[in-house]
Design a protein around this motif. Structure first.
Motif, PDB file in Angstrom:
ATOM      1  N   ASN A   1       0.848  -1.197   0.000  1.00  0.00           N
ATOM      2  CA  ASN A   1       0.000   0.000   0.000  1.00  0.00           C
ATOM      3  C   ASN A   1       0.885   1.250   0.000  1.00  0.00           C
ATOM      4  O   ASN A   1       1.223   1.780   1.055  1.00  0.00           O
ATOM      5  N   VAL A   2       1.288   1.673  -1.201  1.00  0.00           N
ATOM      6  CA  VAL A   2       2.061   2.901  -1.374  1.00  0.00           C
ATOM      7  C   VAL A   2       1.104   3.937  -1.962  1.00  0.00           C
ATOM      8  O   VAL A   2       0.933   4.029  -3.178  1.00  0.00           O
ATOM      9  N   PRO A   3       0.424   4.694  -1.114  1.00  0.00           N
ATOM     10  CA  PRO A   3      -0.666   5.558  -1.588  1.00  0.00           C
ATOM     11  C   PRO A   3      -0.169   6.744  -2.412  1.00  0.00           C
ATOM     12  O   PRO A   3       0.942   7.252  -2.189  1.00  0.00           O
ATOM     13  N   PRO A   4      -0.994   7.229  -3.325  1.00  0.00           N
ATOM     14  CA  PRO A   4      -0.638   8.399  -4.144  1.00  0.00           C
ATOM     15  C   PRO A   4      -1.078   9.708  -3.498  1.00  0.00           C
ATOM     16  O   PRO A   4      -1.291  10.706  -4.192  1.00  0.00           O
ATOM     17  N   ALA A   5      -1.251   9.729  -2.174  1.00  0.00           N
ATOM     18  CA  ALA A   5      -1.764  10.920  -1.497  1.00  0.00           C
ATOM     19  C   ALA A   5      -1.328  10.908  -0.040  1.00  0.00           C
ATOM     20  O   ALA A   5      -0.858   9.892   0.491  1.00  0.00           O
ATOM     21  N   PHE A   6      -1.484  12.067   0.618  1.00  0.00           N
ATOM     22  CA  PHE A   6      -1.218  12.170   2.044  1.00  0.00           C
ATOM     23  C   PHE A   6      -2.326  11.461   2.823  1.00  0.00           C
ATOM     24  O   PHE A   6      -3.322  11.009   2.244  1.00  0.00           O
TER      25      PHE A   6
ATOM     26  N   GLY B   1       4.735   1.324 -11.428  1.00  0.00           N
ATOM     27  CA  GLY B   1       4.811   0.400 -10.304  1.00  0.00           C
ATOM     28  C   GLY B   1       4.324   1.039  -9.023  1.00  0.00           C
ATOM     29  O   GLY B   1       3.654   2.071  -9.021  1.00  0.00           O
ATOM     30  N   ARG B   2       4.661   0.416  -7.907  1.00  0.00           N
ATOM     31  CA  ARG B   2       4.268   0.945  -6.601  1.00  0.00           C
ATOM     32  C   ARG B   2       5.324   1.961  -6.166  1.00  0.00           C
ATOM     33  O   ARG B   2       6.331   1.610  -5.553  1.00  0.00           O
ATOM     34  N   HIS B   3       5.043   3.199  -6.472  1.00  0.00           N
ATOM     35  CA  HIS B   3       6.075   4.234  -6.380  1.00  0.00           C
ATOM     36  C   HIS B   3       5.395   5.584  -6.190  1.00  0.00           C
ATOM     37  O   HIS B   3       4.476   5.939  -6.930  1.00  0.00           O
ATOM     38  N   ALA B   4       5.811   6.323  -5.175  1.00  0.00           N
ATOM     39  CA  ALA B   4       5.280   7.659  -4.936  1.00  0.00           C
ATOM     40  C   ALA B   4       6.444   8.615  -4.681  1.00  0.00           C
ATOM     41  O   ALA B   4       7.405   8.262  -3.998  1.00  0.00           O
ATOM     42  N   GLN B   5       6.339   9.818  -5.238  1.00  0.00           N
ATOM     43  CA  GLN B   5       7.362  10.848  -5.047  1.00  0.00           C
ATOM     44  C   GLN B   5       6.728  12.072  -4.428  1.00  0.00           C
ATOM     45  O   GLN B   5       5.674  12.533  -4.856  1.00  0.00           O
ATOM     46  N   ILE B   6       7.383  12.608  -3.393  1.00  0.00           N
ATOM     47  CA  ILE B   6       6.892  13.804  -2.712  1.00  0.00           C
ATOM     48  C   ILE B   6       7.924  14.910  -2.897  1.00  0.00           C
ATOM     49  O   ILE B   6       9.093  14.749  -2.521  1.00  0.00           O
ATOM     50  N   ASN B   7       7.494  16.019  -3.463  1.00  0.00           N
ATOM     51  CA  ASN B   7       8.350  17.190  -3.616  1.00  0.00           C
ATOM     52  C   ASN B   7       7.965  18.218  -2.558  1.00  0.00           C
ATOM     53  O   ASN B   7       6.798  18.622  -2.478  1.00  0.00           O
TER      54      ASN B   7
END
Length: 404
Positions: free
Chosen positions: A221-226, A249-255
């Motif tokens: 569970n790598v969510p795309p949101a806070f 894939g299961r990947h999220a980036q936070i800037n």
């Protein structure tokens, strides 16, 4: 300070000699003293009592003085471990006890709030870290990289590479702007390997740029949101200081624009990983109470694991060499994970960590961290090349002299 200097004190009375010896011992322990924060406690106490009037020191007349003393006492207890043998520290502790008794202050009760500097209105570009830093310093900030992945392996902000035996929740980053915690658990089955199963990221409230925002990823569970469901936060001049984006894939980036920081959370196989790129000034903005940070200092010495020597020709060696041709520490991590778990998919975390490092480190020469064997191999090649060039020069010089 040499023995000749010390011999001049032999004629002093014995009490004075003891004081001199203690002072010299104190001055010699530079490293321990540097970690002792008694001066910070002293300055906080002075700042807390600046606004107190002449009635300070009587609990009934001015409770603020007693509150400041209790805060002073708490501060010395927090730094006690690092201040062992520090004369100023022990003098402060004794002085606090005397003042508490002298002014009839209870040892328990409210403490003084830290004296905060006057808030100056932030500039138009204060929430754009790179732009404001360039305007202030006249140059771009220096960026550091940390990667945590696999069993777990840690590449610190100072380019040290370690494999840790840590289990449970550990802070990776803990500074004035950001808190990142990772949880490592033993993999199911008979293997002795561990893997990252949860990563929690807290962006701390920062003036007008952002209010506190949280992100949490767990295995599968790598969510795309806070946590609140939003993908942006901290709007200023039409720009968001925080933004979550997703990749393949299961990947999220936070800037995080307000601190010039990028964080990438991935799942590779049955493990999570984290890659961070942050300015040095942000990385170093922490207090003595925040000294446990795996990305800053690495894992505790008692929790570090040694890598077995690689065995060329084995299936694990062949597999990792096909994914990571450079025999660097990422290759070593691949071998370690594959031999420990027996799971081919587990080795993909090292590949993903290397890809993140390539994207986050501007100096390509710093991307690969070579092992001692690889370093000596490169050194041998360089020395051999130098020897060949030198012999060639000597031969040419000899031939020219003979022709003349």
């Amino acid at each position: 300070m040499g023995t000749q200097d010390c011999s001049s004190y032999t004629g002093l009375p014995w009490k004075h000699s003891i004081y001199v010896v203690l002072l010299l011992s104190h001055l010699c322990c530079v490293q321990v003293w540097a970690q002792c924060k008694i001066l910070k406690c002293n300055s906080e106490f002075v700042a807390a009592t600046l606004d107190l009037g002449g009635g300070a020191g009587r609990e009934g007349g001015n409770a603020g003085y007693c509150s400041a003393l209790r805060s002073y006492s708490h501060c010395t207890r927090r730094t006690a471990r690092a201040c062992r043998g520090d004369l100023a520290f022990h003098s402060a502790v004794q002085g606090i006890e005397d003042l508490l008794m002298q002014h009839s202050c209870p040892k328990t009760g409210p403490t003084a709030r830290p004296r905060r500097p006057t808030q100056v209105p932030i500039s138009r570009d204060a929430c754009f870290y790179e732009k404001s830093y360039l305007q202030r310093e006249g140059k771009a900030p220096e960026y550091l990289h940390c990667g945590v992945f696999g069993d777990p392996h840690v590449r610190t902000f100072h380019d040290e590479f370690q494999t840790c035996a840590v289990q449970g929740a550990w802070p990776l980053i803990d500074n004035d702007y950001l808190y990142v915690q990772a949880t490592s658990e033993v993999l199911p089955g008979e293997v002795s390997a561990t893997a990252l199963t949860k990563i929690t990221i807290i962006f701390k409230n920062w003036r007008e740029c952002i209010e506190q925002q949280n992100y949490r990823a767990e295995l599968d569970n790598v969510p795309p949101a806070f946590l609140d469901g939003s993908i942006t936060s901290g709007e200023r001049r039409g720009h968001h200081s925080l933004q979550v984006s997703t990749g393949p894939g299961r990947h999220a980036q936070i800037n995080a624009t307000h601190i010039g920081t990028t964080l990438v959370v991935r799942q590779s196989g049955r493990s999570l990983s984290l890659s961070v790129r942050a300015p040095r000034a942000i990385v170093d903005a922490f207090s003595p109470e925040q000294d446990l940070q795996l990305c800053k200092w690495g894992c505790p010495a008692s929790q570090r694991l040694e890598h077995p020597p690689p065995q060329p020709g084995t299936d694990a060696y062949t597999h990792c060499a096909s994914l990571l041709p450079a025999k660097d520490m990422y290759f070593q991590a691949c071998l370690f994970d594959l031999l420990t778990t027996g799971d081919v998919n587990f080795s993909s975390s090292a590949v993903a960590a290397l890809q993140d490092a390539r994207g986050m480190i501007a100096d390509t020469g710093r991307v690969h961290l070579l092992t001692a064997a690889a370093t000596s191999s490169h050194l041998s090649c360089a020395l051999l090349t130098l020897l060949i060039v030198s012999l060639t020069d000597v031969t040419l010089s000899f031939l020219l002299e003979q022709s003349v």
